[in-house]
Design a protein around this motif. Structure first.
Motif, PDB file in Angstrom:
ATOM      1  N   SER A  44       0.823  -1.209   0.000  1.00 62.43           N
ATOM      2  CA  SER A  44       0.000   0.000   0.000  1.00 62.43           C
ATOM      3  C   SER A  44       0.858   1.260   0.000  1.00 62.43           C
ATOM      4  N   ILE A  45       1.922   1.269   0.807  1.00 60.78           N
ATOM      5  CA  ILE A  45       2.777   2.452   0.864  1.00 60.78           C
ATOM      6  C   ILE A  45       3.561   2.601  -0.435  1.00 60.78           C
ATOM      7  N   THR A  46       3.960   1.496  -1.028  1.00 60.78           N
ATOM      8  CA  THR A  46       4.655   1.564  -2.324  1.00 60.78           C
ATOM      9  C   THR A  46       3.744   2.122  -3.401  1.00 60.78           C
TER      10      THR A  46
ATOM     11  N   VAL B 179       6.922  -5.054  -5.428  1.00 63.06           N
ATOM     12  CA  VAL B 179       6.184  -5.487  -4.246  1.00 63.06           C
ATOM     13  C   VAL B 179       6.239  -7.011  -4.172  1.00 63.06           C
ATOM     14  N   LEU B 180       6.548  -7.515  -2.996  1.00 58.82           N
ATOM     15  CA  LEU B 180       6.651  -8.953  -2.744  1.00 58.82           C
ATOM     16  C   LEU B 180       5.623  -9.333  -1.693  1.00 58.82           C
ATOM     17  N   ASN B 181       4.848 -10.396  -1.981  1.00 63.67           N
ATOM     18  CA  ASN B 181       3.804 -10.790  -1.040  1.00 63.67           C
ATOM     19  C   ASN B 181       3.510 -12.270  -1.197  1.00 63.67           C
ATOM     20  N   ALA B 182       3.084 -12.884  -0.093  1.00 62.74           N
ATOM     21  CA  ALA B 182       2.648 -14.282  -0.138  1.00 62.74           C
ATOM     22  C   ALA B 182       1.197 -14.405  -0.566  1.00 62.74           C
ATOM     23  N   SER B 183       0.473 -13.288  -0.563  1.00 64.94           N
ATOM     24  CA  SER B 183      -0.957 -13.296  -0.881  1.00 64.94           C
ATOM     25  C   SER B 183      -1.213 -12.770  -2.289  1.00 64.94           C
ATOM     26  N   GLU B 184      -1.795 -13.595  -3.117  1.00 65.58           N
ATOM     27  CA  GLU B 184      -2.149 -13.187  -4.477  1.00 65.58           C
ATOM     28  C   GLU B 184      -3.205 -12.096  -4.452  1.00 65.58           C
ATOM     29  N   GLU B 185      -4.151 -12.203  -3.505  1.00 68.83           N
ATOM     30  CA  GLU B 185      -5.223 -11.205  -3.419  1.00 68.83           C
ATOM     31  C   GLU B 185      -4.668  -9.825  -3.093  1.00 68.83           C
ATOM     32  N   ASP B 186      -3.714  -9.750  -2.167  1.00 70.39           N
ATOM     33  CA  ASP B 186      -3.117  -8.461  -1.822  1.00 70.39           C
ATOM     34  C   ASP B 186      -2.405  -7.842  -3.015  1.00 70.39           C
TER      35      ASP B 186
ATOM     36  N   SER C 280      -4.815  -6.328  -5.530  1.00 70.42           N
ATOM     37  CA  SER C 280      -5.483  -5.105  -5.089  1.00 70.42           C
ATOM     38  C   SER C 280      -4.694  -3.845  -5.442  1.00 70.42           C
ATOM     39  N   LEU C 281      -3.415  -3.984  -5.823  1.00 73.23           N
ATOM     40  CA  LEU C 281      -2.562  -2.829  -6.122  1.00 73.23           C
ATOM     41  C   LEU C 281      -2.757  -2.427  -7.576  1.00 73.23           C
ATOM     42  N   SER C 282      -3.838  -1.705  -7.838  1.00 71.18           N
ATOM     43  CA  SER C 282      -4.249  -1.427  -9.217  1.00 71.18           C
ATOM     44  C   SER C 282      -3.336  -0.446  -9.942  1.00 71.18           C
ATOM     45  N   LEU C 283      -2.581   0.364  -9.207  1.00 69.54           N
ATOM     46  CA  LEU C 283      -1.699   1.336  -9.848  1.00 69.54           C
ATOM     47  C   LEU C 283      -0.382   0.719 -10.322  1.00 69.54           C
ATOM     48  N   LEU C 284      -0.096  -0.486  -9.879  1.00 67.89           N
ATOM     49  CA  LEU C 284       1.176  -1.127 -10.225  1.00 67.89           C
ATOM     50  C   LEU C 284       0.981  -2.120 -11.355  1.00 67.89           C
TER      51      LEU C 284
ATOM     52  N   ASP D 166      -4.540   5.641   5.586  1.00 63.10           N
ATOM     53  CA  ASP D 166      -4.324   6.371   4.345  1.00 63.10           C
ATOM     54  C   ASP D 166      -3.587   7.676   4.610  1.00 63.10           C
ATOM     55  N   GLU D 167      -3.964   8.369   5.687  1.00 64.56           N
ATOM     56  CA  GLU D 167      -3.287   9.618   6.056  1.00 64.56           C
ATOM     57  C   GLU D 167      -1.829   9.357   6.422  1.00 64.56           C
ATOM     58  N   ILE D 168      -1.587   8.305   7.194  1.00 62.27           N
ATOM     59  CA  ILE D 168      -0.218   7.969   7.592  1.00 62.27           C
ATOM     60  C   ILE D 168       0.639   7.659   6.374  1.00 62.27           C
ATOM     61  N   ASN D 169       0.111   6.838   5.469  1.00 59.68           N
ATOM     62  CA  ASN D 169       0.873   6.480   4.268  1.00 59.68           C
ATOM     63  C   ASN D 169       1.219   7.713   3.444  1.00 59.68           C
ATOM     64  N   LYS D 170       0.226   8.573   3.233  1.00 57.83           N
ATOM     65  CA  LYS D 170       0.446   9.755   2.403  1.00 57.83           C
ATOM     66  C   LYS D 170       1.430  10.716   3.046  1.00 57.83           C
ATOM     67  N   GLU D 171       1.312  10.926   4.354  1.00 56.88           N
ATOM     68  CA  GLU D 171       2.221  11.866   5.009  1.00 56.88           C
ATOM     69  C   GLU D 171       3.648  11.328   5.035  1.00 56.88           C
ATOM     70  N   THR D 172       3.795  10.024   5.253  1.00 55.41           N
ATOM     71  CA  THR D 172       5.128   9.421   5.244  1.00 55.41           C
ATOM     72  C   THR D 172       5.804   9.630   3.900  1.00 55.41           C
ATOM     73  N   ILE D 173       5.084   9.344   2.832  1.00 56.32           N
ATOM     74  CA  ILE D 173       5.647   9.496   1.483  1.00 56.32           C
ATOM     75  C   ILE D 173       5.879  10.964   1.156  1.00 56.32           C
ATOM     76  N   GLU D 174       4.948  11.834   1.550  1.00 52.89           N
ATOM     77  CA  GLU D 174       5.086  13.259   1.222  1.00 52.89           C
ATOM     78  C   GLU D 174       6.303  13.868   1.917  1.00 52.89           C
ATOM     79  N   ASN D 175       6.546  13.484   3.163  1.00 49.21           N
ATOM     80  CA  ASN D 175       7.728  13.995   3.858  1.00 49.21           C
ATOM     81  C   ASN D 175       9.014  13.524   3.202  1.00 49.21           C
ATOM     82  N   LEU D 176       9.042  12.272   2.768  1.00 51.28           N
ATOM     83  CA  LEU D 176      10.209  11.788   2.031  1.00 51.28           C
ATOM     84  C   LEU D 176      10.395  12.570   0.738  1.00 51.28           C
ATOM     85  N   ARG D 177       9.291  12.782   0.025  1.00 50.19           N
ATOM     86  CA  ARG D 177       9.368  13.506  -1.246  1.00 50.19           C
ATOM     87  C   ARG D 177       9.869  14.928  -1.047  1.00 50.19           C
ATOM     88  N   ARG D 178       9.391  15.598   0.007  1.00 51.60           N
ATOM     89  CA  ARG D 178       9.824  16.977   0.262  1.00 51.60           C
ATOM     90  C   ARG D 178      11.331  17.071   0.483  1.00 51.60           C
ATOM     91  N   PHE D 179      11.919  16.006   1.018  1.00 50.01           N
ATOM     92  CA  PHE D 179      13.350  16.048   1.312  1.00 50.01           C
ATOM     93  C   PHE D 179      14.196  15.571   0.129  1.00 50.01           C
TER      94      PHE D 179
END
Length: 384
Positions: A18-20, A34-41, A44-48, A180-193
């Protein structure tokens, strides 16, 4: 050194995926796996695209049993298959940093976050490999907390720079909105730097300074806040808000290696008094990088912002003890003995593993990735 910092991301498990996907959506990077043991997960990553998603063979999930997924990953040539996919998506193009992101409380991400950064680092010593570890709420007890303590111990023993994303830091809203807020803020802070490309006539934090922050073993924290010019000591107050509101977590009152203050604000606020007042927040720091830039103009208004980055920090000792206690509340090995981060609750792990017994154990004759035996031996030794 000059130019843009090129980053890539590897996501492990559902949370890492999700964060990726969030990193791709925000244009932090398009080079992901992205690496996962679950095919369903993975589905669900429609952007990738399909080539960015890799299924761990021979297993359908980990059920919070990190040893189960670890054992499965090390057999049947899975490490070699992973590195082939990594090189096709990431390793064969220039990058400075690879972020490896996972939740520590579950099974798949928790089981792999200690080994995959080591595998990438061995195959590509020219890359900085930065684990991003999402740690669970304090409302969770038992195995998620023990998994978390084990992950952090194993990464600290590997000398990594790591980012802790603490789900406890943002508490409002329903769970879906919160994560969702946590994921976005984590990525946005990385991007800003890492993607910051302004040039200052006065004082810059250059690319070499930024990369130095990512090279310090220990915990790295990035937070940002708007600056209110009407406040007393506006820089200091903005830095306090940035550190209090970011989901990234560490003990900033203890010893830290460096701080970087990326200031986008009206020059009238960048006084010696405000600057000294702000730096004084950090009592035990070896060095400070400072950059001052003209503020962003949005809809005719000047937007003043400070981004603060801390490297070489550590997890708060009180939080470690609290998570140790939460781990021990669910399964008790010995009520007279405290659970130690360097030891762990072996009885807890035995009980959980026996209740999630899997087909991942395999036999000693199954094919293994012998080129990485030293990495697994190192982790096995830590886990003893």
């Amino acid at each position: 050194m000059s130019g843009k910092i090129n980053v890539a991301m590897v996501g492990l498990g559902a949370c890492g995926g999700s964060i990726t996907e969030c990193a791709v959506a925000s244009e932090l990077t398009k080079d992901v796996l992205v690496l996962n043991a679950s095919e369903e997960d993975l589905e669900s990553l429609s952007l990738l695209d399909t080539d960015s998603k890799l299924k761990i063979p021979g297993i359908g999930g980990a059920a919070k049993d990190r040893q189960k997924i670890y054992d499965q990953f090390r057999k049947d040539g899975t490490v070699t298959k992973f590195m082939a996919a990594f090189d096709a998506r990431i390793g064969n193009t220039p990058h400075d940093i690879v972020f490896v992101v996972a939740a520590s409380g579950g099974g798949t991400g928790s089981g792999l976050i200690s080994v995959i950064p080591r595998v990438i680092r061995k195959a590509h010593p020219e890359l900085m490999v930065i684990p991003i570890v999402v740690i669970p709420n304090l409302s969770e007890r038992g195995i998620p907390q023990q998994n978390t303590l084990d992950c952090i111990k194993e990464l600290e023993n590997g000398g990594f720079t790591l980012i802790l994303v603490n789900n406890e830091r943002i508490s409002e809203g329903n769970l879906f909105a919160k994560y969702d807020e946590i994921n976005k803020e984590t990525i946005e802070n990385l991007r800003r730097f890492v993607q910051f490309d302004k040039i200052s006539k006065f004082q810059n934090i250059d690319t070499a300074d930024r990369l130095a922050m990512f090279s310090d073993p220990g915990i790295l924290v990035i937070g940002s806040s708007l600056v209110d010019p009407e406040e007393d000591s506006p820089m200091r107050n903005a830095v306090r808000r940035a550190l209090a509101s970011t989901p990234m977590s560490a003990d900033i009152a203890g010893n830290i290696k460096r701080i970087a203050l990326q200031c986008e604000m009206d020059s009238q606020m960048y006084t010696e008094e405000n600057r000294s007042d702000t730096v004084a927040l950090f009592k035990n720091v070896a060095g400070v990088f400072e950059g001052f830039y003209e503020p962003d103009e949005s809809a005719g208004n000047l937007t003043n912002r400070i981004l603060v980055v801390i490297s070489g920090a550590h997890m708060n000792a009180d939080e470690v003890r609290e998570r140790e206690s939460l781990a021990n509340q669910q399964f008790t090995e010995d009520t007279t003995k405290a659970v130690k981060i360097n030891g762990g609750n072996s009885k807890l792990k035995q009980i959980w593993a026996s209740s999630t017994a899997s087909d991942a154990a395999g036999s000693s004759e199954e094919k293994k990735d012998e080129g990485y035996d030293d990495i697994f031996a190192e982790i096995d030794d830590i886990r003893k």
